[in-house]
Scaffold this active site. Structure first.
Site, PDB file in Angstrom:
ATOM      1  CB  SER A  21      -4.361  -7.030   4.344  1.00 17.03           C
ATOM      2  OG  SER A  21      -4.066  -5.772   3.763  1.00 17.03           O
TER       3      SER A  21
ATOM      4  CG  HIS B 144      -1.863  -1.087   1.373  1.00 18.54           C
ATOM      5  ND1 HIS B 144      -1.774  -2.032   2.350  1.00 18.54           N
ATOM      6  CD2 HIS B 144      -2.965  -1.397   0.641  1.00 18.54           C
ATOM      7  CE1 HIS B 144      -2.782  -2.888   2.231  1.00 18.54           C
ATOM      8  NE2 HIS B 144      -3.518  -2.529   1.201  1.00 18.54           N
TER       9      HIS B 144
HETATM   10  P1  AMP Z   1      -6.462  -3.796  -0.519  1.00 17.73           P
HETATM   11  O1  AMP Z   1      -6.301  -3.023   0.750  1.00 17.73           O
HETATM   12  O2  AMP Z   1      -6.007  -5.214  -0.404  1.00 17.73           O
HETATM   13  O3  AMP Z   1      -7.822  -3.638  -1.141  1.00 17.73           O
HETATM   14  O4  AMP Z   1      -5.440  -3.153  -1.558  1.00 17.73           O
HETATM   15  C1  AMP Z   1      -5.482  -1.781  -1.871  1.00 17.73           C
HETATM   16  C2  AMP Z   1      -4.605  -1.541  -3.070  1.00 17.73           C
HETATM   17  O5  AMP Z   1      -3.264  -1.931  -2.771  1.00 17.73           O
HETATM   18  C3  AMP Z   1      -5.038  -2.353  -4.297  1.00 17.73           C
HETATM   19  O6  AMP Z   1      -4.906  -1.533  -5.460  1.00 17.73           O
HETATM   20  C4  AMP Z   1      -4.049  -3.490  -4.308  1.00 17.73           C
HETATM   21  O7  AMP Z   1      -3.831  -4.036  -5.600  1.00 17.73           O
HETATM   22  C5  AMP Z   1      -2.802  -2.800  -3.788  1.00 17.73           C
HETATM   23  N1  AMP Z   1      -1.859  -3.785  -3.244  1.00 17.73           N
HETATM   24  C6  AMP Z   1      -2.102  -4.711  -2.291  1.00 17.73           C
HETATM   25  N2  AMP Z   1      -1.002  -5.463  -2.082  1.00 17.73           N
HETATM   26  C7  AMP Z   1      -0.052  -5.015  -2.931  1.00 17.73           C
HETATM   27  C8  AMP Z   1       1.301  -5.385  -3.201  1.00 17.73           C
HETATM   28  N3  AMP Z   1       1.889  -6.387  -2.565  1.00 17.73           N
HETATM   29  N4  AMP Z   1       1.969  -4.695  -4.141  1.00 17.73           N
HETATM   30  C9  AMP Z   1       1.364  -3.669  -4.815  1.00 17.73           C
HETATM   31  N5  AMP Z   1       0.104  -3.273  -4.609  1.00 17.73           N
HETATM   32  C10 AMP Z   1      -0.600  -3.935  -3.674  1.00 17.73           C
END
Ligand code: AMP
Length: 274
Positions: A183, A34
């Site tokens: 997460s 993030h």
């Molecule tokens: P989330 O909180 O899981 O909904 O993720 C929020 C944003 O962070 C989304 O655009 C995900 O694709 C991105 N994201 C989550 N994990 C990663 C990671 N390891 N590398 C890059 N972007 C990530």
């Protein structure tokens, strides 16, 4: 940094901003993946808005909505340190009303891979992303390639609905051992942490095969499956083009290799863009 929970407070905080707005929507429990999105958005825009909202409509019955990791205090600190201008943390009531109209994922690309395994997930995801993009007034919105199909569908939604925002894809951030940050990694216990590494290892093996000249996707998938023996269950291995059509041969510059697998409690996804 101002923390806002209502639409009115968000609008008021936005009124104080002039210039371009970078926006990073998240579900919280922030990690370095993030943070990479947040830092890129900070660098490329005059102002930065981050949202934290665990969106109920994108969780299926029986999924981990109630158990989804929540780390509000730590998240607020991270956002403050990263120079976020507005942190939007709405409640469900702020985001939804009864009997809403819905955004639907496209019938083909929205119902393969993640969409097939989690039917309805993308409808809920697109619905909330549409709302958040509209609310943020973002010039540029940042999404991780980690959720490759999500990124493709959001890009399509913005195009299909003529929305005035640039969708910026961001590279996957990994642990030193190769595990893609998520997460949900906190659910991994003991030896599962080691077994989970077979997912990124299978993608690495695929890369090495491609570097060595292999192009046949069936041959590559078979080899990946053998590397994935440490997972409890492999849901899919897919090799698609950037439009998410299955392909027989890898085309450099236009291929994504995706894996979804269960290791212990979490269902993990990872991918590699060739
Ligand atoms: P989330 O909180 O899981 O909904 O993720 C929020 C944003 O962070 C989304 O655009 C995900 O694709 C991105 N994201 C989550 N994990 C990663 C990671 N390891 N590398 C890059 N972007 C990530």
């Amino acid at each position: 940094m101002v923390i806002v929970q209502t639409i009115e407070a968000l609008e008021e905080a936005k009124n104080a901003l002039t210039g371009s707005i970078g926006f990073v929507p998240t579900m919280g429990a922030l990690h370095k993946g993030h943070l990479a999105l947040i830092q890129q958005a900070k660098q490329e825009n005059d102002h930065l808005i981050v949202s934290i909202f665990v969106n109920p409509t994108q969780f299926l019955e029986g999924e981990d909505l109630d158990a989804y990791p929540r780390k509000e205090e730590a998240d607020i600190k991270i956002c403050k340190l990263a120079g976020v201008d507005i942190l939007f943390m709405p409640t469900i009531d702020v985001m939804y009303e009864e009997d809403e109209l819905c955004i639907g994922a496209p019938a083909v690309r929205g119902y393969i891979l993640e969409g097939e395994k989690r039917p309805g997930h993308f409808d809920g995801m697109l619905q909330v992303v549409m709302k958040l993009l509209n609310l943020s007034g973002a010039t540029n919105a940042y999404f991780g390639k980690k959720d490759a199909q999500q990124l493709a569908l959001i890009t399509q939604m913005v195009k299909n609905y003529f929305m005035d925002v640039n969708i910026i894809p961001c590279n996957i951030v990994r642990d030193d051992n190769g595990l893609a940050l998520s997460s949900r990694n906190v659910y991994l216990e003991g030896e599962e942490k080691t077994r989970a590494l077979c997912i990124s290892r299978s993608l690495k093996r695929a890369t090495n095969m491609i570097i060595a000249g292999e192009r046949n996707t069936e041959v590559i998938k078979k080899e990946m499956l053998s590397v994935l023996e440490d997972a409890d269950q492999v849901e899919y291995i897919a090799i698609v083009d950037r439009e998410f059509n299955a392909v027989d041969n890898v085309e450099i510059g236009n291929t994504i290799i995706l894996v979804a697998a269960w290791v212990g409690k979490p269902r993990l996804i990872d991918n590699l863009w060739i």
